[in-house]
Each structure stands twice: as C-alpha cells, then as structure tokens.
Design a protein around this motif. Sequence first.
Motif: not given
Length: 238
Positions: A185, A206, A209, A211, A237-238
């Motif tokens: 993350t 981030r 959103n 990636n 990823h978030c």
Amino acid sequence: MSQPVYKRILLKLSGEALMGDDSYGINRQTVERIVSEIKEVADLGVEIAIVIGGGNIFRGVAPAAAGMDRATADYMGMLATVMNAMALQDAMRQVGLVSRVQSAITIQQVAEPYIRPKAIQYLEEGKVVVFGAGTGNPFFTTDTAAALRGMEMNANIVLKATKVDGVYTDDPKKNPDAVRYQTITFDEAIAKNLKVMDATALALCRDQNMNICVFSIFKPGALKRVIFGENEGTLVHC
Ligand code: UDP
C-alpha cells in the motif's frame, strides 16, 4: 485468449534507462530494445503515454549543489528530457510506431506544446505520446510529471520502469535476503521509506487513487507481463 488489464498506461522511463551500460547519454541498442517492448504493447491496442527523464544527460541537483542557480540547472535538466523525447520518437518512427512529443516548455521548432485534449486525442488515435520537459517547473522531477500526466490522461496506472524488478524490503544488491513485494500500500511504502517514486509523486498518486507498478525495463517481456496483470514488479495501491 487473455486480454490486457490496462487500456491506457502512463510509462515513466528514467533517463538512465536510455543509457544502457554507458556512463552517460543515449545508447542506440538500448533505446531500440525498449522501443520494441513498447511496440509490442502498442500492437495489443494499449494506449501509451510516456514521461521521459533526463538524468542520463543532466540533473539539476548536483550543479546546484556546486553553486549553480537551482532553477537554471533544473531548466537545463528539463531541456535534457526533451532531447531524450526526440531520440525516443525517432526510434519509434524507425519501427513504424507513430508518436507525438509534447513539451511542458514551449520549444515549438522541436516539439508541440503540452495541450491536454490534444494529447488525449492522440492516445485515442493509437499514437504514442511522449511528454518532455517534466512538469515545466523547476524543483520538481519527472516522477512527479509522470504522476501528474498520468492523472491528466486518465491513465489506468502509472508504470515506473527502473533497473530493479520491483520494490524490495531492502536493497537487493546489498542484502541477499531482501524480498520483493508483490503488492504494497502507499501508506506502507511511505512509512517504510521504500524507493518507489519521489515523495511528491507518491503522495499525489495516493491522494488521487492512482496505482503504480514498479518493474524492470531491462527484463525482457516484463512490460508485456505487467500489462497482462501477471506477477511482475510491485503493485503500489491504496
Ligand atoms: N526537472 C525539473 N522539473 C521537472 C522535471 C525535471 O526541474 O518537472 C529537471 C531536474 O533538474 C531533474 C532533471 O530535470 O534533475 C531530470 O529529470 P529527472 O531527474 O526526473 O530524470 P530521471 O531521473 O528520470 O532520468
């Protein structure tokens, strides 16, 4: 038959990626190899926008540290990225891949200015768009430009091409026990200070959103495997 998982990508290529084993500049064979990987993905119908770095020619930080005005040095760095963009465009032309260079600094004899709707139109037409001159602002990097243009182009993902095949728990060159993260993350990458992209780019991705996949451009076929969503590189990823 499997399909690409991404329709539109923003590929960040560092200047060093064009250098190959040389100590500076643009290595012809290396550029040709990278372009052949890009073409393979373009031929699948994936829309490709590229942000190119300039570190193989000029990086603003070191001259600034040696006493040069930082903003001036950074503008020189941005001009270096335009040279790389032109080299990349020419190599793509040679394999029949149609591309357009858009520069964040107006330099109209060599590249169009950055115009967002026009860039999107080119992508829709199947042309590769290469963004030169980073964000057009000193004190930024082409990583940040990649995050920014990725969002502006509504790309599905930012692909950060590096020399290492992903994000590791430690420097894999120094620590043989270092393990590659398959996914991680943003918060974990930031907290652990892992090398993904620079901090501004990471925070931007981030917050929006977006990636990021970190992968090695030196690993044959890696770009294509990323496009097919295979276990390649590290997905942030978030
Ligand atoms: N640069 C800048 N603003 C930007 C992008 C780049 O001032 O938005 C300058 C900065 O001096 C940087 C150089 O251009 O050192 C080359 O870019 P970068 O270091 O990001 O290239 P890479 O490491 O990807 O080759």
